[in-house]
Every structure is written in C-alpha cells, then in structure tokens.
Write a protein that holds these residues in place. Structure first.
Motif, PDB file in Angstrom:
ATOM      1  N   ALA A 326      24.581  61.937  42.977  1.00 38.38           N
ATOM      2  CA  ALA A 326      23.394  61.550  43.746  1.00 38.38           C
ATOM      3  C   ALA A 326      22.397  60.745  42.922  1.00 38.38           C
ATOM      4  O   ALA A 326      21.723  59.860  43.458  1.00 38.38           O
ATOM      5  N   TYR A 327      22.305  61.026  41.614  1.00 36.44           N
ATOM      6  CA  TYR A 327      21.240  60.415  40.814  1.00 36.44           C
ATOM      7  C   TYR A 327      21.739  59.651  39.595  1.00 36.44           C
ATOM      8  O   TYR A 327      20.932  59.083  38.863  1.00 36.44           O
ATOM      9  N   GLY A 328      23.028  59.641  39.349  1.00 41.93           N
ATOM     10  CA  GLY A 328      23.561  58.891  38.225  1.00 41.93           C
ATOM     11  C   GLY A 328      23.846  59.772  37.016  1.00 41.93           C
ATOM     12  O   GLY A 328      23.408  60.921  36.920  1.00 41.93           O
ATOM     13  N   LEU A 329      24.596  59.199  36.089  1.00 46.29           N
ATOM     14  CA  LEU A 329      25.006  59.914  34.879  1.00 46.29           C
ATOM     15  C   LEU A 329      24.093  59.531  33.720  1.00 46.29           C
ATOM     16  O   LEU A 329      23.772  58.354  33.531  1.00 46.29           O
ATOM     17  N   THR A 330      23.678  60.527  32.950  1.00 43.61           N
ATOM     18  CA  THR A 330      22.861  60.292  31.761  1.00 43.61           C
ATOM     19  C   THR A 330      23.448  61.075  30.592  1.00 43.61           C
ATOM     20  O   THR A 330      24.291  61.962  30.773  1.00 43.61           O
ATOM     21  N   GLY A 331      22.963  60.757  29.407  1.00 38.79           N
ATOM     22  CA  GLY A 331      23.422  61.482  28.231  1.00 38.79           C
ATOM     23  C   GLY A 331      23.077  62.956  28.293  1.00 38.79           C
ATOM     24  O   GLY A 331      23.866  63.812  27.871  1.00 38.79           O
ATOM     25  N   LEU A 332      21.903  63.287  28.836  1.00 36.19           N
ATOM     26  CA  LEU A 332      21.509  64.688  28.946  1.00 36.19           C
ATOM     27  C   LEU A 332      22.419  65.447  29.907  1.00 36.19           C
ATOM     28  O   LEU A 332      22.735  66.624  29.676  1.00 36.19           O
ATOM     29  N   ARG A 333      22.852  64.795  30.965  1.00 35.72           N
ATOM     30  CA  ARG A 333      23.744  65.474  31.915  1.00 35.72           C
ATOM     31  C   ARG A 333      25.138  65.660  31.314  1.00 35.72           C
ATOM     32  O   ARG A 333      25.805  66.662  31.590  1.00 35.72           O
ATOM     33  N   ILE A 334      25.574  64.723  30.504  1.00 33.87           N
ATOM     34  CA  ILE A 334      26.835  64.923  29.785  1.00 33.87           C
ATOM     35  C   ILE A 334      26.697  66.101  28.823  1.00 33.87           C
ATOM     36  O   ILE A 334      27.603  66.940  28.700  1.00 33.87           O
ATOM     37  N   SER A 335      25.560  66.187  28.146  1.00 36.60           N
ATOM     38  CA  SER A 335      25.322  67.313  27.242  1.00 36.60           C
ATOM     39  C   SER A 335      25.300  68.630  28.000  1.00 36.60           C
ATOM     40  O   SER A 335      25.817  69.650  27.516  1.00 36.60           O
ATOM     41  N   SER A 379      29.850  63.444  18.056  1.00 34.09           N
ATOM     42  CA  SER A 379      29.448  62.432  17.076  1.00 34.09           C
ATOM     43  C   SER A 379      30.354  61.207  17.114  1.00 34.09           C
ATOM     44  O   SER A 379      29.968  60.134  16.646  1.00 34.09           O
ATOM     45  N   ILE A 380      31.548  61.365  17.664  1.00 29.72           N
ATOM     46  CA  ILE A 380      32.499  60.252  17.738  1.00 29.72           C
ATOM     47  C   ILE A 380      32.335  59.465  19.035  1.00 29.72           C
ATOM     48  O   ILE A 380      32.357  58.231  19.045  1.00 29.72           O
ATOM     49  N   VAL A 381      32.153  60.185  20.131  1.00 30.15           N
ATOM     50  CA  VAL A 381      32.120  59.558  21.453  1.00 30.15           C
ATOM     51  C   VAL A 381      30.794  58.826  21.654  1.00 30.15           C
ATOM     52  O   VAL A 381      29.727  59.318  21.266  1.00 30.15           O
ATOM     53  N   ASP A 382      30.855  57.670  22.273  1.00 22.89           N
ATOM     54  CA  ASP A 382      29.660  56.885  22.593  1.00 22.89           C
ATOM     55  C   ASP A 382      29.154  57.318  23.969  1.00 22.89           C
ATOM     56  O   ASP A 382      29.550  56.770  25.003  1.00 22.89           O
ATOM     57  N   VAL A 383      28.283  58.325  23.976  1.00 17.09           N
ATOM     58  CA  VAL A 383      27.815  58.906  25.234  1.00 17.09           C
ATOM     59  C   VAL A 383      27.032  57.888  26.052  1.00 17.09           C
ATOM     60  O   VAL A 383      27.167  57.815  27.284  1.00 17.09           O
ATOM     61  N   GLY A 384      26.209  57.080  25.391  1.00 25.37           N
ATOM     62  CA  GLY A 384      25.425  56.080  26.115  1.00 25.37           C
ATOM     63  C   GLY A 384      26.297  55.075  26.831  1.00 25.37           C
ATOM     64  O   GLY A 384      26.040  54.716  27.991  1.00 25.37           O
ATOM     65  N   ALA A 385      27.347  54.603  26.167  1.00 26.78           N
ATOM     66  CA  ALA A 385      28.244  53.632  26.795  1.00 26.78           C
ATOM     67  C   ALA A 385      29.002  54.261  27.960  1.00 26.78           C
ATOM     68  O   ALA A 385      29.242  53.604  28.982  1.00 26.78           O
ATOM     69  N   ILE A 386      29.372  55.536  27.822  1.00 25.88           N
ATOM     70  CA  ILE A 386      30.080  56.217  28.911  1.00 25.88           C
ATOM     71  C   ILE A 386      29.189  56.323  30.143  1.00 25.88           C
ATOM     72  O   ILE A 386      29.612  56.027  31.270  1.00 25.88           O
ATOM     73  N   SER A 387      27.950  56.756  29.946  1.00 28.17           N
ATOM     74  CA  SER A 387      27.048  56.901  31.090  1.00 28.17           C
ATOM     75  C   SER A 387      26.732  55.541  31.717  1.00 28.17           C
ATOM     76  O   SER A 387      26.689  55.415  32.950  1.00 28.17           O
ATOM     77  N   ALA A 388      26.539  54.510  30.897  1.00 27.94           N
ATOM     78  CA  ALA A 388      26.248  53.179  31.442  1.00 27.94           C
ATOM     79  C   ALA A 388      27.429  52.650  32.246  1.00 27.94           C
ATOM     80  O   ALA A 388      27.257  52.113  33.353  1.00 27.94           O
ATOM     81  N   ALA A 389      28.638  52.789  31.715  1.00 28.82           N
ATOM     82  CA  ALA A 389      29.820  52.298  32.423  1.00 28.82           C
ATOM     83  C   ALA A 389      30.024  53.048  33.736  1.00 28.82           C
ATOM     84  O   ALA A 389      30.375  52.450  34.765  1.00 28.82           O
ATOM     85  N   TRP A 390      29.796  54.362  33.724  1.00 21.43           N
ATOM     86  CA  TRP A 390      29.968  55.147  34.954  1.00 21.43           C
ATOM     87  C   TRP A 390      28.956  54.708  36.006  1.00 21.43           C
ATOM     88  O   TRP A 390      29.299  54.530  37.184  1.00 21.43           O
TER      89      TRP A 390
END
Length: 505
Positions: A326-335, A379-390
């Motif tokens: 409903a509101y999009g993916l963010t780094g905090l929601r992945i966390s 530390s390996i995964v690029d969380v910002g890029a994942i959320s932006a792409a999604w």
C-alpha cells in the motif's frame, strides 16, 4: 631478565613503528575526505599489521578464522564502505587479537565481556604504555648513550642527502613538492582517535577472568498452574490466529465498519512483542531438567504454543507486506521483516533448548550466530537499491499494483536509486514526472561521478552503478526541467504519457 626486557622493548617499538605508519596511512587516506575504497584499504592494512605483530594467530585456529573474517569485511568496504561493515570488522579483529588469551570453549557471554573491556581499556592504553616506557627509560646515562648512538647516522645522513638533492634535479623537485600536513585541532583529534584504535589492535587489553553466565533458578509455580496457563494461552492465540487465517490469509469479508487495510496494517509490531513475551515466559518458567519441563503434557502444550507464536509472526510479516504493497518498500520495512524472521528463529531455538535439554550458553550462542549471519548479510546486501527497484517496478504510474511512486524518497537514497531511476526514465510517464525523474537521476549521477573521480572516495559498487546507468541512458537523455521547476514533488496538472526519447529520432 635483561634478555626478556630487551625482547619486550623490541616488540613494543615494532608495534609503535607500525602504529605510527598506520596513523600516517589513515591521515593520507581518510582525513578530510569522503571515505570510499580508501576505508577498505586502511582496514586491510590494519588487519595485516595485526597479523604481523601477533604471531600467536598462526597457531590459533579460532584467531586465524576471526582474522580472515575481518579481512573479508575489509574487502567489503572496498566494495562499498558502511557503518555495519565497519563495526563487524572491528568485532572480528578484536576476537582475533584476543583469541590466544581466551578459553577454548568460551561462550558468547564471556566474549561480550572481553570485547567491552577491550574497548573501554583501549582508550587510556597508549598513554599508560607511554608512561611505562618513559619510566623504564629514565635510567642514568641511557639517554646520553642513545643520543651518541644515533647522532652520527643522523648528521651524516642529512649531510649526504643535502648534497644529493643539490646535485640531482629529480630529488630536488621531489623535496620541493613535499609538504608536511597542516596541523590543526581537528587533525590532532583525528590522529588521537586513530592511535587509540590502532593501538587497541596492536596491544589489546584482555579481561583475565570474565564472569560466567549466572543462571538463577527460574520462577516456580505448580505444574497444574503451568498447564492451565498454557491451555489459556493456546486458546487465546488460537483465537487471534483463527481470525488472521479467516480474514488476513484467506481474504474473507470483514464485518461492517472494518476495512481490510485497517485490519492488515494494525498491530504488526504489537504482535511481535506478544511473541517475544511468550518466549520470555517459556524461559522464565520452564528450564530443561526440571520436573515441569519433563512432563509430556506440558511439552506438547509448549510446542503448540511456540507453533502458534510462529504463525503469529508469519501473520505480522504478511501485515507488513500488505503495508509495503500500500505504501511502498523502504529500508526500515526491510529491517522490520528481517527482525521478524529473527524472532521466529529465536522462538524455534527456545523450543529446541527445552526439548533437547540444551544449556543457556547454547541458546545464547545459537541466537548470536543467527544474529551475526543476519548482520553479515545486511552489510553485503544493498538495501537501498532493493527498495528503490521494488518501488519503481511496482509503481502505479508504470502500471504496477503498488503505491504511487515517492520520488522524494528515491532522491533521498542518492546513488542507491540511480539504476532504478534510469529504468524509470525509460518508461512511458507523464511529461512532468519524466522531467523530474530526469532531474533527480542527473543530480544523483553527477554526484556519484564526482565521487568516483576521486581515488579516495571511489568504490567498486559505485563504479558498477555508474557504468550501468551510462550504458542504459543511451545518447539522448530526457531534457531537464527549468531550474525554478525542479522538485521531487512532480504532481500538478494531469499530463499525457510520453514515450522515452529514441536514438536517431
């Protein structure tokens, strides 16, 4: 005794020289510069220096593994430096240099004490060691002998060097270009902090007798009370899980006045707290080996309750995923999703400990291992890029089923959103939105290119992003909006869709 003192002095001065070299390297690579691969180079040099001055690492398998892991995190910071990788590097390096003085089978609790003590005691360590050396060096005549020993090499070397510089234009140009760093309070503080950190790796302070894990007897109650409690808890959890299965998982119609969004988005974190509270109850009242824990009925009730808690965590995950939809993916929601998975793992481990009769140390070690693996992956995964792409892939503006795209959030991700922004720019978009996307992409790309042009702030990940963006943009990027119309909030009047520019048209 004199021989041992001489060896101690030689080892100490070797560490002093290496520490001074590392401080100079840190000044060259890091001071007053944006950290990039330079941070990885410094940490790699620090790990190699620690291996050099701690020969016991070659005979200590645990220390060697910890040093190898520290080296891996140092290389990871060449890929893309980050605070998490930096903290994990120091944790692994501290374990490596302290390993030779630790017990063979020490648990995480004892290691936690060692790391905290080493960190706190490492702050005054350089000053205490300096005081110790100066105190031992105050013997009569020693300073005079030292000066007489080094005076001739220094004076003679300086004389011949000055003659060579006068006779060789290459040396003259090199010395003319050489400049000592400008001294300042900020630079002095930087040197001090680096010295403390480096010296902690060269001469770590080890806690001699860490406290064992003191497990007090758990809270006691009668077996009948435990059975009744577990029956009540299982019934209440079954009610909550039944409602989730009926409405959240199956999508059945909700009662009047309650929307699906209200039901799905409410209470996800509260339910996780409920699961943690359930785990605390099991730890407090049911210890392996106690009569209550050995009763088959109580064991089955605990298994059922833990299973229901895991289902509760799964429902919280589903609630969060619905919120993302409903509101999009963010780094905090992945966390948050990652934290929920760790809670589920912890509940399973609590149940295994009870059924298999494992010790409290086993439970702590197992949870620490799960946490360490999770942090390493993070530390390996690029969380910002994942959320932006999604968000770009599921945006409503490009025909996806997600929320409206938040360009301000993408702009805040900086270069992590560069490649998704380029992909977005290639899709049919409203004219105003296309121009704003192009502006945000251009700003991010320009900033990244500027950082990549500096060798200290260059990163491998940044270079891959820049190359990918440049290859996908083509020859005719979208024109940028006028300066007075540049904003991440593009919504104004409805605009017709426009196709991306094509090469040769």
């Amino acid at each position: 005794m004199q021989f041992k003192l001489g060896r101690w002095r030689l080892a100490l001065w070797t560490k002093v020289g290496l520490a001074a070299a590392l401080v100079a390297l840190a000044d060259l690579l890091l001071y007053d510069h944006t950290p990039g691969a330079s941070l990885g180079l410094f940490t790699t040099a620090l790990a190699l220096g620690a291996a050099l001055v701690h020969p016991a690492l070659r005979r200590d398998r645990r220390g060697a593994w910890a040093l190898a892991i520290a080296g891996g995190f140092a290389l990871l910071m060449i890929e893309d430096p980050g605070l998490l990788a930096w903290l994990l590097f120091w944790t692994a390096l501290a374990v490596a240099v302290l390993s030779a003085r630790a017990g063979t089978h020490d648990d995480v609790w004892r290691w936690f004490q060692r790391l905290v003590f080493a960190g706190l005691a490492g702050v005054p360590a350089p000053f205490l060691d300096a005081k110790r050396v100066l105190g031992r060096g105050a013997a009569p005549g020693r300073l005079r002998r030292t000066i007489s020993l080094i005076a001739l090499p220094l004076i003679g070397g300086a004389l011949f060097l000055s003659l060579f510089v006068a006779a060789n234009p290459v040396l003259e140009a090199g010395f003319a270009a050489f400049r000592l760093p400008e001294l300042s309070i900020a630079r002095g503080l930087f040197w001090l902090l680096v010295t403390i950190a480096v010296w902690a790796a060269m001469r770590p302070r080890a806690l001699r007798r860490p406290l064992p894990l003191a497990i007090r007897p758990g809270l006691t109650t009668s077996a009948t009370s435990l059975v009744l409690s577990l029956v009540v808890f299982n019934g209440l959890f079954a009610l909550q899980n039944g409602l989730d299965m009926a409405f959240l998982w199956s999508g059945a119609a909700l009662p009047d006045g309650v929307s699906f969004a209200q039901y799905a988005h409410r209470g996800a974190y509260m339910l996780i707290f409920t699961a943690l509270l359930a785990g605390a109850f099991v730890l407090a009242f049911l210890h392996p080996g106690t009569p209550s824990a050995e009763r088959p009925l109580i064991r089955w009730l605990v298994i059922a309750w833990v299973a229901q808690n895991i289902l509760l965590v799964a429902s919280s995950v589903l609630r969060t995923l619905d919120y993302v939809e409903a509101y999009g993916l963010t780094g905090l929601r992945i966390s948050a999703l990652t934290w929920m998975a760790l809670v589920a793992v912890g509940l399973v481990l609590i149940c295994v400990r009870l059924l298999a009769g494992k010790s409290p140390s086993w439970l702590i070690n197992a949870n620490a291992l799960a946490l360490g693996l999770t942090l390493t992956l993070a530390s390996i995964v690029d969380v910002g890029a994942i959320s932006a792409a999604w968000n770009v892939r599921h945006a409503r503006e490009v025909g996806g089923g997600g929320a409206e795209l938040d360009l301000c959030y993408l702009a805040g991700l900086n270069d992590a959103a560069l490649v998704p922004l380029v992909d977005l720019e290639q899709r049919p978009l409203p004219a105003d939105m296309r121009r704003q996307v192009a502006w945000i992409r251009s700003e991010n790309m320009t900033e990244l290119a500027d950082r990549q042009s500096q060798w200290r702030s260059w990163t491998w990940r940044g270079q891959r992003r820049l190359d990918t963006a440049a290859s996908r943009l083509g020859q005719l990027p979208t024109p940028l909006p006028p300066p007075d119309q540049r904003s991440c909030d593009w919504r104004s009047k409805p605009q017709p869709l426009t196709a991306p520019p094509q090469d040769g048209t």
